[in-house]
Write a protein that holds these residues in place. Structure first.
Motif, PDB file in Angstrom:
ATOM      1  N   HIS A  90       1.584   4.505  -2.876  1.00  0.00           N
ATOM      2  CA  HIS A  90       1.658   5.967  -2.697  1.00  0.00           C
ATOM      3  C   HIS A  90       2.905   6.518  -3.396  1.00  0.00           C
ATOM      4  O   HIS A  90       2.848   7.579  -4.016  1.00  0.00           O
ATOM      5  CB  HIS A  90       1.705   6.336  -1.211  1.00  0.00           C
ATOM      6  CG  HIS A  90       0.370   6.312  -0.532  1.00  0.00           C
ATOM      7  ND1 HIS A  90      -0.400   7.442  -0.374  1.00  0.00           N
ATOM      8  CD2 HIS A  90      -0.330   5.309   0.031  1.00  0.00           C
ATOM      9  CE1 HIS A  90      -1.526   7.126   0.271  1.00  0.00           C
ATOM     10  NE2 HIS A  90      -1.504   5.830   0.527  1.00  0.00           N
ATOM     11  N   HIS A 117       0.837  -1.207   0.000  1.00  0.00           N
ATOM     12  CA  HIS A 117       0.000   0.000   0.000  1.00  0.00           C
ATOM     13  C   HIS A 117       0.875   1.262   0.000  1.00  0.00           C
ATOM     14  O   HIS A 117       0.661   2.187  -0.782  1.00  0.00           O
ATOM     15  CB  HIS A 117      -0.923  -0.026   1.223  1.00  0.00           C
ATOM     16  CG  HIS A 117      -1.942   1.063   1.225  1.00  0.00           C
ATOM     17  ND1 HIS A 117      -3.232   0.890   1.629  1.00  0.00           N
ATOM     18  CD2 HIS A 117      -1.847   2.362   0.847  1.00  0.00           C
ATOM     19  CE1 HIS A 117      -3.890   2.034   1.506  1.00  0.00           C
ATOM     20  NE2 HIS A 117      -3.064   2.941   1.039  1.00  0.00           N
ATOM     21  N   CYS A 125      -6.270   9.273   2.658  1.00  0.00           N
ATOM     22  CA  CYS A 125      -6.237   7.807   2.588  1.00  0.00           C
ATOM     23  C   CYS A 125      -6.601   7.227   3.944  1.00  0.00           C
ATOM     24  O   CYS A 125      -6.103   7.661   4.973  1.00  0.00           O
ATOM     25  CB  CYS A 125      -4.855   7.313   2.168  1.00  0.00           C
ATOM     26  SG  CYS A 125      -4.836   5.524   1.911  1.00  0.00           S
ATOM     27  N   HIS A 172      -0.383   1.746   6.599  1.00  0.00           N
ATOM     28  CA  HIS A 172       0.907   1.973   5.927  1.00  0.00           C
ATOM     29  C   HIS A 172       2.050   1.682   6.876  1.00  0.00           C
ATOM     30  O   HIS A 172       1.871   1.721   8.093  1.00  0.00           O
ATOM     31  CB  HIS A 172       1.007   3.439   5.483  1.00  0.00           C
ATOM     32  CG  HIS A 172      -0.201   3.950   4.773  1.00  0.00           C
ATOM     33  ND1 HIS A 172      -1.309   4.398   5.453  1.00  0.00           N
ATOM     34  CD2 HIS A 172      -0.491   4.052   3.457  1.00  0.00           C
ATOM     35  CE1 HIS A 172      -2.243   4.757   4.567  1.00  0.00           C
ATOM     36  NE2 HIS A 172      -1.771   4.563   3.359  1.00  0.00           N
TER      37      HIS A 172
HETATM   38 ZN   LIG Z   1      -2.826   4.830   1.633  1.00  0.00          ZN
END
Ligand SMILES: [Zn+2]
Length: 235
Positions: free
Chosen positions: A106, A102, A199, A203
């Motif tokens: 980004h 993930h 978001c 992460h």
């Molecule tokens: Zn994210």
């Protein structure tokens, strides 16, 4: 429901109380389980009861409201009584791999100059679709990603109000999904010096944790759509 993964993605388990339980799903007063959303799969894991028994959770979904999380029990699993104290424990290896991919997406979003139209996170790999007429250089993109990973940028969530969010529409750019609204605040994910966008996912804390990746595919999906697939480097 208290969503512990929002502020601490590294929490692997928590103590919680069962507030509802049916074959369709179990609800707790607090949880570390991330519900499927924003291209990230829902967590799997286990709910441990005081008597030592365990209920396997095969998936996690969003419920009715913005902070409603539904834990899906394995078929035929016994249901805990309402009010029972449980230890909710996620499959950490699976989740951590999702966190790494993930966060890498980004970086990919920052490395490619074009609007994102979709995305998906899977086991050991992930993809983003970009609205771009021209193709992308696979090797150059891989180098750019691995450089951003090696630079070990700090990654942190922060919150802004709905009104601040509305004033900065540019903060919505990934996965063509608007971030969860309705609680008066929106969660942003900042990769220091690299990327800032709304978001709700989980992460890693530093980009170095992602580890080396490869751009395994750049596919043409329609005239304006370029699909970029990244994966953990083997070995
Ligand atoms: Zn994210």
């Amino acid at each position: 429901m208290e969503l512990l993964f929002q502020d601490d993605a590294y929490a692997r388990s928590c103590e919680a109380t069962v507030v509802a339980a049916a074959a369709e799903g179990i609800r707790l007063d607090r949880t570390v389980f991330y519900p499927m959303g924003g291209g990230q799969p829902g967590d799997s894991g286990v709910l441990r009861l005081a008597d030592g028994s365990a209920i396997a959770i095969v998936d996690t979904r969003k419920g009715a409201g913005p902070d409603d999380v539904v834990h899906l029990p394995a078929e035929g699993a016994p249901l805990p009584p309402v009010g029972a104290r449980v230890t909710a424990e996620i499959d950490w290896e699976r989740r951590y791999a999702h966190m790494r991919i993930h966060t890498c997406l980004h970086l990919l979003c920052a490395a490619v100059d074009g609007p994102v139209t979709g995305g998906q996170i899977g086991a050991g790999r992930g993809r983003l679709d970009f609205d771009l007429p021209e193709t992308l250089d696979k090797a150059a993109l891989g180098e750019a990603l691995n450089r951003l990973i090696a630079e070990d940028h700090p990654v942190r969530p922060r919150w802004i109000s709905d009104a601040e969010m509305d004033a900065q529409p540019g903060l919505v750019k990934t996965m063509s999904v608007t971030p969860p609204r309705g609680t008066g605040r929106v969660r942003l994910l900042e990769i220091e010096g690299v990327d800032l966008q709304a978001c709700g996912g989980t992460h890693v804390a530093h980009t170095g944790e992602i580890g080396a990746v490869d751009v395994v595919k750049v596919e043409k999906k329609g005239r304006h759509n370029r699909r970029v697939v990244v994966a953990f480097r083997e070995g």
